[in-house]
Write an enzyme that holds these catalytic residues in place. Structure first.
Site, PDB file in Angstrom:
ATOM      1  N   ASP A   1      16.781 -18.394 -22.283  1.00  0.00           N
ATOM      2  CA  ASP A   1      16.066 -19.433 -21.552  1.00  0.00           C
ATOM      3  C   ASP A   1      16.417 -19.396 -20.073  1.00  0.00           C
ATOM      4  OD1 ASP A   1      18.671 -20.353 -22.308  1.00  0.00           O
ATOM      5  OD2 ASP A   1      18.103 -22.398 -21.782  1.00  0.00           O
TER       6      ASP A   1
ATOM      7  N   HIS B   1      19.022 -19.609 -10.279  1.00  0.00           N
ATOM      8  CA  HIS B   1      18.434 -20.951 -10.136  1.00  0.00           C
ATOM      9  C   HIS B   1      17.812 -21.170  -8.764  1.00  0.00           C
ATOM     10  CE1 HIS B   1      21.241 -22.794 -13.496  1.00  0.00           C
ATOM     11  NE2 HIS B   1      20.786 -21.589 -13.814  1.00  0.00           N
TER      12      HIS B   1
ATOM     13  N   HIS C   1      21.716 -15.427 -22.925  1.00  0.00           N
ATOM     14  CA  HIS C   1      20.776 -16.502 -23.257  1.00  0.00           C
ATOM     15  C   HIS C   1      19.399 -16.152 -22.730  1.00  0.00           C
ATOM     16  CE1 HIS C   1      20.634 -18.289 -19.156  1.00  0.00           C
ATOM     17  NE2 HIS C   1      21.926 -18.040 -19.099  1.00  0.00           N
TER      18      HIS C   1
ATOM     19  N   ASP D   1      19.894 -14.395 -14.023  1.00  0.00           N
ATOM     20  CA  ASP D   1      20.468 -15.320 -15.016  1.00  0.00           C
ATOM     21  C   ASP D   1      19.513 -15.496 -16.194  1.00  0.00           C
ATOM     22  OD1 ASP D   1      22.053 -17.248 -16.191  1.00  0.00           O
ATOM     23  OD2 ASP D   1      21.375 -18.861 -14.893  1.00  0.00           O
TER      24      ASP D   1
ATOM     25  N   GLU E   1      26.735 -12.965 -18.225  1.00  0.00           N
ATOM     26  CA  GLU E   1      26.344 -13.822 -17.100  1.00  0.00           C
ATOM     27  C   GLU E   1      26.658 -13.111 -15.777  1.00  0.00           C
ATOM     28  OE1 GLU E   1      24.883 -16.733 -16.985  1.00  0.00           O
ATOM     29  OE2 GLU E   1      25.260 -17.816 -18.861  1.00  0.00           O
TER      30      GLU E   1
ATOM     31  N   GLU F   1      20.625 -22.372 -23.691  1.00  0.00           N
ATOM     32  CA  GLU F   1      21.923 -22.376 -23.020  1.00  0.00           C
ATOM     33  C   GLU F   1      21.883 -23.261 -21.794  1.00  0.00           C
ATOM     34  OE1 GLU F   1      24.921 -21.022 -19.998  1.00  0.00           O
ATOM     35  OE2 GLU F   1      22.721 -21.073 -19.855  1.00  0.00           O
ATOM     36  N   GLU F   2      20.777 -23.217 -21.064  1.00  0.00           N
ATOM     37  CA  GLU F   2      20.700 -23.907 -19.780  1.00  0.00           C
ATOM     38  C   GLU F   2      20.762 -25.423 -19.916  1.00  0.00           C
ATOM     39  OE1 GLU F   2      21.040 -22.636 -17.012  1.00  0.00           O
ATOM     40  OE2 GLU F   2      20.211 -20.628 -16.906  1.00  0.00           O
TER      41      GLU F   2
END
Length: 385
Positions: A74, A357, A72, A104, A164, A136-137
């Site tokens: 984003d 994150h 992903h 990520d 991931e 995705e997030e």
């Protein structure tokens, strides 16, 4: 260690601001143009207002089936986090690549793209597909459009590797993530006249209590799925809003909650139980105010994933990563959606979710080197059966 070319591609992607509420087209167009230099055409599927896109490209057109490398594009935001550097700096320091999305999961995407020429020149009997999604997030919204496009185009990949961050250990299961919003309409009144009102906060609180009861029941009674940090399904309420003053019975309330269901559980049944309980409260509410009641809205539905250590794609990921074992991960991914589309899937990528994150997010160069070796091995693979 990772090659200079692969590292620079990863750094280029990290420098692009693709926070979920921003467009990702700068990154998508960069990859599209990079692949076009090798004569590769990309399929783009857009969101409704054309500000975001998925990219799907086949390296080895004409070969049967193929293996998807999925990621992903984003990232989560960094507002309010205590970073010691520019989150978009893509700084390389002390053996790590820093920046939002480095772990990520832009580094995986960059390394995959950097091996496009190798995949094109590979003698492998299968194609390599690149599948890069948006949003995705916030709910895996983009990949649903991508998978629908593959179905409409009759493209049937054999397997999928979702990159991931698993520290390059193949992951064969994760929980689902289902989030909902509940809006409660009551009837306002002066707080001295409560019998003439319907208190939206109190009605919402009853449903919140039911959600909590369900959480306790899962912890006490649900059959365990060993290997997860929390080996049972969970639910929690994340937001609650309502009321305008201490002496006004609130007309409106709203709360949001989620289920994280085991692969062996049924999230739809969980949600049905909440809705049914809320509806059982409505007759008494409507006696006072016919317009009173509950409305539910789905925020996101990310299905759980359950693969197998015996799946050919899992054995392939083990061989390419040099890992003999497998793992389970606590976080949600797009893997369940690919699996539900009939594509054998495994999750395996560089870095740790513990860095994702976080302020000063990073992925180690050692992990990126292992990921590059993974890609090089895939280009030399003769079979995935």
């Amino acid at each position: 260690m990772i090659s200079a070319h692969a590292l620079e591609l990863a750094r280029t992607l990290v420098r692009m601001n693709t926070v979920s509420h921003h467009s990702n087209l700068e990154l998508i167009h960069f990859i599209r143009d990079y692949l076009a230099k090798f004569g590769v055409k990309s399929r783009l599927t857009f969101n409704e207002d054309k500000t975001k896109a998925n990219l799907f490209a086949t390296l080895g057109e004409g070969k049967p089936a193929g293996v998807i490398l999925s990621g992903h594009t984003d990232t989560v935001p960094w507002d309010g986090q205590d970073w010691t550097m520019d989150p978009l700096s893509a700084l390389v320091k002390d053996g790590n690549l820093y920046g939002r999305g480095s772990a990520d999961m832009k580094a995986f995407i960059g390394i995959a793209v950097s091996h496009a020429e190798q995949f094109l020149n590979s003698d492998a009997p299968f194609a390599v597909h690149l599948a890069f999604s948006y949003e995705e997030e916030i709910g895996c919204f983009g990949v649903k459009e991508l998978i629908a496009d593959l179905r409409d185009a009759n493209i049937k990949p054999l397997a999928c590797i979702v990159g991931e961050p698993t520290s390059m250990v193949p992951a064969i299961a994760h929980k689902g993530v289902y989030r909902y919003k509940c809006c409660v309409r009551g009837k306002e009144a002066h707080s001295s006249l409560t019998p003439h009102s319907v208190n939206a906060i109190e009605m919402a609180a009853r449903v919140v209590g039911r959600v909590r009861d369900m959480a306790e029941d899962f912890e006490k009674n649900e059959p365990r799925f060993e290997g997860f940090d929390v080996p049972f399904s969970t639910t929690s309420v994340g937001q609650f809003h309502g009321g305008i003053a201490d002496n006004v019975v609130p007309r409106d309330a709203e709360f949001r909650y989620e289920f994280r269901d085991l692969p062996t559980a049924n999230a739809a049944q969980m949600q049905s139980e909440v809705v049914a309980y809320a509806k059982s409260l409505e007759p008494a509410m409507k006696k006072v105010a016919p317009a009173a009641g509950f409305e539910f809205e789905t925020i996101c539905e990310i299905p759980s994933f359950l693969g197998s250590k015996d799946d050919p794609v899992t054995r392939l990921a083990q061989a390419l990563s040099g890992e003999k074992g497998t793992t389970l991960v606590a976080f949600g991914t797009e893997a369940g959606l690919f699996k539900n589309a009939g594509i054998s899937t495994v999750v395996c990528g560089p870095g740790s979710i513990q860095q994702a994150h976080q302020p000063d997010e990073y992925v180690s160069l050692e992990q990126l080197g292992r990921c590059e070796a993974f890609m090089q091995g895939l280009a030399r693979t003769t079979s995935i059966d």
